[in-house]
Design an enzyme around this catalytic site. Structure first.
Site, PDB file in Angstrom:
ATOM      1  N   LYS A 108       0.841  -1.207   0.000  1.00 30.96           N
ATOM      2  CA  LYS A 108       0.000   0.000   0.000  1.00 30.96           C
ATOM      3  C   LYS A 108       0.874   1.255   0.000  1.00 30.96           C
ATOM      4  CE  LYS A 108      -0.345  -0.367   5.041  1.00 30.96           C
ATOM      5  NZ  LYS A 108      -1.144  -0.926   6.135  1.00 30.96           N
ATOM      6  N   ARG A 126     -10.646  -0.464  14.875  1.00 28.85           N
ATOM      7  CA  ARG A 126     -10.472   0.371  13.693  1.00 28.85           C
ATOM      8  C   ARG A 126     -11.485  -0.093  12.647  1.00 28.85           C
ATOM      9  NH1 ARG A 126      -4.532   0.944  10.970  1.00 28.85           N
ATOM     10  NH2 ARG A 126      -5.111  -1.072  10.066  1.00 28.85           N
ATOM     11  N   TYR A 168      13.183  31.115   6.754  1.00 33.83           N
ATOM     12  CA  TYR A 168      11.929  31.800   7.063  1.00 33.83           C
ATOM     13  C   TYR A 168      11.752  31.997   8.563  1.00 33.83           C
ATOM     14  CZ  TYR A 168      10.232  31.052   2.262  1.00 33.83           C
ATOM     15  OH  TYR A 168      10.063  31.058   0.918  1.00 33.83           O
ATOM     16  N   MET A 182       9.422  24.895   1.580  1.00 34.33           N
ATOM     17  CA  MET A 182       8.697  23.991   0.688  1.00 34.33           C
ATOM     18  C   MET A 182       9.650  23.180  -0.186  1.00 34.33           C
ATOM     19  SD  MET A 182       5.719  24.806  -2.106  1.00 34.33           S
ATOM     20  CE  MET A 182       4.761  25.781  -0.977  1.00 34.33           C
TER      21      MET A 182
HETATM   22  C1  PLP Z   1      -0.322  -1.870   6.915  1.00 33.36           C
HETATM   23  C2  PLP Z   1      -0.866  -3.181   7.367  1.00 33.36           C
HETATM   24  C3  PLP Z   1      -0.022  -4.300   7.526  1.00 33.36           C
HETATM   25  C4  PLP Z   1       1.488  -4.218   7.437  1.00 33.36           C
HETATM   26  O1  PLP Z   1       2.028  -3.858   8.698  1.00 33.36           O
HETATM   27  P1  PLP Z   1       3.606  -3.797   8.924  1.00 33.36           P
HETATM   28  O2  PLP Z   1       3.744  -3.404  10.353  1.00 33.36           O
HETATM   29  O3  PLP Z   1       4.110  -2.747   7.997  1.00 33.36           O
HETATM   30  O4  PLP Z   1       4.155  -5.126   8.608  1.00 33.36           O
HETATM   31  C5  PLP Z   1      -0.608  -5.518   7.796  1.00 33.36           C
HETATM   32  N1  PLP Z   1      -1.953  -5.637   7.941  1.00 33.36           N
HETATM   33  C6  PLP Z   1      -2.783  -4.578   7.839  1.00 33.36           C
HETATM   34  C7  PLP Z   1      -4.241  -4.773   8.037  1.00 33.36           C
HETATM   35  C8  PLP Z   1      -2.272  -3.314   7.562  1.00 33.36           C
HETATM   36  O5  PLP Z   1      -3.097  -2.265   7.478  1.00 33.36           O
END
Ligand code: PLP
Length: 368
Positions: free
Chosen positions: A38, A136, A264, A313
Site C-alpha cells: 500500500k 479500527r 523563514y 517547501m
Molecule cells: C499496513 C498493514 C499491515 C502491514 O504492517 P507492517 O507493520 O508494515 O508489517 C498488515 N496488515 C494490515 C491490516 C495493515 O493495514
C-alpha cells in the site's frame, strides 16, 4: 565519493530480496506470505516492488485502496490482491480488476453481495475482517452468526480469508494486550470455521507479529515494513536492509556571522560564525517541518549535519560548520548508511510515516 545530480529516492531491489528471504525464514514452509504494498509500497514504487516480490514467490498482496490495486493489475501483477480499505462505491471496480475486498461490516457485506449479484458473480472471493481489539475496522465476534446466515442467502461470494490486525505487536510492554487479541481472533475462528463448508485462509500477523508471535502465524502472514528494511526494534533492524535511500546534493554553501539568521521567520540564529548548506528538497518532498530546528541530521562525507531553521517547501538548510564539504557533494537523509527509523525518531515520529511521506515529486531510481 558517489555523485548525485538531483534529489532521488534510490530503491534497491536486492535489499528487498534480502528482506523477503529474511521474513520468509521466520515462517513455516507451508505458511503463505502476503506482501503489503500500500501507499506506493511504503513510499517506493508499488509495481516495481510487487513485480520483484511476485518473482520471489510471494503468495499474496495487499493494498489499502482500490485504485492502488488497479495500478498493480495494470502493471501486470497477477497474484491475489487484498484491498484492505475499499469503499462500497468501488465494488464494481474491485470485481472488474479481480481484487479481493476486505469486508468488515454488515453494510459492506450487504453492499458487496448486492454488487456481486448484479454482476452475476459466483463465489467471488472476499476476506472478512474481525475486530479483536484495535477498534479500527472489523466485525465484532457477536456478528458472526449474522455473517454466516447472510452468506447462506447467496451464491455470489465466498470467504477466501478471515483476518484481524494486531495493534501493538512491536511493543513488548503490551504483550498481554496482543495475547488477548490472538485469543479473541481464535475465538472468532472457532465460531465461524465449523459453520463453513470450506477452509478460508486465516491471517493475523504483521511484521512485528511475525517476529514476536510465531505461535500466531496461522495460514498466512502480512509483512509490510519488514520488506522495506525496518523491524521495529534495533535487534531486527540489524537483520534487514533499508530498501529506500533518500539522497540529494548541496546546492549552495554560506558562511554566516554570529547573530545572522537562516531561513523563514529567522528559524535559526547563529550563536557563532557558522557554515551552512542549502539542499534542494523540502516539505513538499516529504521532509516535513517537524524535522527542522535541529531535530534530526543528514549525512555528508560520513559526518552528521543537523537541519537548521524552518524547513521550506523546496529547500532546507543544514549546519556544516564541522563538515568538510563543498557545493555539489552528495547528502544522504536516510537509507542504508543512516536509518530512517533514527531520522524519524529524533523528530518524534516513526519510519512508517517518514518513508511513506516522500512525495511523488522525488524521482525514484530503481537499482538491482
Ligand atoms: C499496513 C498493514 C499491515 C502491514 O504492517 P507492517 O507493520 O508494515 O508489517 C498488515 N496488515 C494490515 C491490516 C495493515 O493495514
Amino acid at each position: 565519493m558517489s555523485q548525485t545530480s538531483e534529489t532521488v529516492l534510490e530503491i534497491d531491489l536486492a535489499a528487498l530480496e534480502h528482506n523477503y528471504n529474511y521474513m520468509r525464514s521466520k515462517i513455516g514452509a507451508s505458511t503463505k506470505m502476503l506482501g503489503v504494498v500500500k501507499a506506493f509500497a511504503y513510499g517506493s514504487d508499488s509495481v516495481k516492488i510487487a513485480t520483484r516480490l511476485e518473482k520471489l514467490g510471494v503468495n499474496y498482496f495487499a493494498v489499502a485502496y482500490t485504485k492502488e490495486g488497479i495500478t498493480l493489475r495494470k502493471g501486470g501483477i497477477t497474484k491475489p490482491i487484498l484491498v484492505l480499505h475499499p469503499q462500497s462505491s468501488n465494488f464494481e471496480e474491485v470485481i472488474a480488476y479481480n481484487l479481493m475486498p476486505n469486508i468488515y461490516s454488515k453494510y459492506t457485506l450487504n453492499t458487496f453481495i448486492t454488487t456481486a449479484e448484479k454482476l452475476h458473480q459466483k463465489n467471488y472471493p472476499i476476506h472478512l475482517k474481525i475486530n479483536t481489539g484495535l477498534n479500527r475496522l472489523g466485525f465484532s465476534i457477536e456478528e458472526i452468526d449474522w455473517i454466516v446466515n447472510k452468506l447462506t442467502t447467496t451464491q455470489s461470494t465466498k470467504v477466501e480469508g478471515i483476518f484481524s490486525h494486531l495493534g501493538a505487536s512491536e511493543d513488548t510492554a503490551e504483550k498481554d494486550f496482543t495475547l488477548l487479541q490472538i485469543k479473541n481472533y481464535q475465538k472468532a475462528l472457532d465460531k465461524i470455521l465449523p459453520q463453513l463448508a470450506y477452509k478460508p485462509i486465516c491471517h493475523l500477523c504483521n511484521t512485528s507479529g511475525i517476529i514476536n508471535y510465531p505461535e500466531a502465524h496461522y495460514d498466512m502472514v502480512r509483512t509490510g515494513i519488514g520488506l522495506y528494511g525496518y523491524g521495529n526494534s534495533a535487534k531486527e533492524d540489524k537483520n534487514l536492509i533499508p530498501v529506500g535511500t533518500l539522497k540529494t546534493l548541496i546546492s549552495q554553501i554560506h558562511h554566516i556571522k554570529k547573530g545572522e539568521s537562516v531561513g523563514y521567520n529567522r528559524g535559526f540564529i547563529a550563536s557563532k560564525n557558522t557554515k551552512t548548506a542549502t539542499l534542494p528538497l523540502g516539505h513538499a518532498d516529504g521532509i516535513n517541518r517537524i524535522y527542522g530546528k535541529q531535530k534530526t541530521s543528514v549525512l555528508i562525507n560520513g559526518k552528521l549535519a543537523p537541519i537548521i531553521g524552518n524547513v521550506c517547501m523546496d529547500m532546507l538548510m543544514i549546519n556544516v560548520t564541522n563538515v568538510d564539504c563543498n557545493e555539489g557533494d552528495e547528502v544522504i537523509l536516510f537509507g542504508k548508511e543512516k536509518s530512517a527509523e533514527e531520522f524519524a525518531n529524533n523528530a518524534g515520529t516513526i519510519s512508517y510515516e517518514l518513508i511513506t511521506s516522500i512525495s511523488q515529486r522525488v524521482k525514484r531510481n530503481i537499482i538491482n
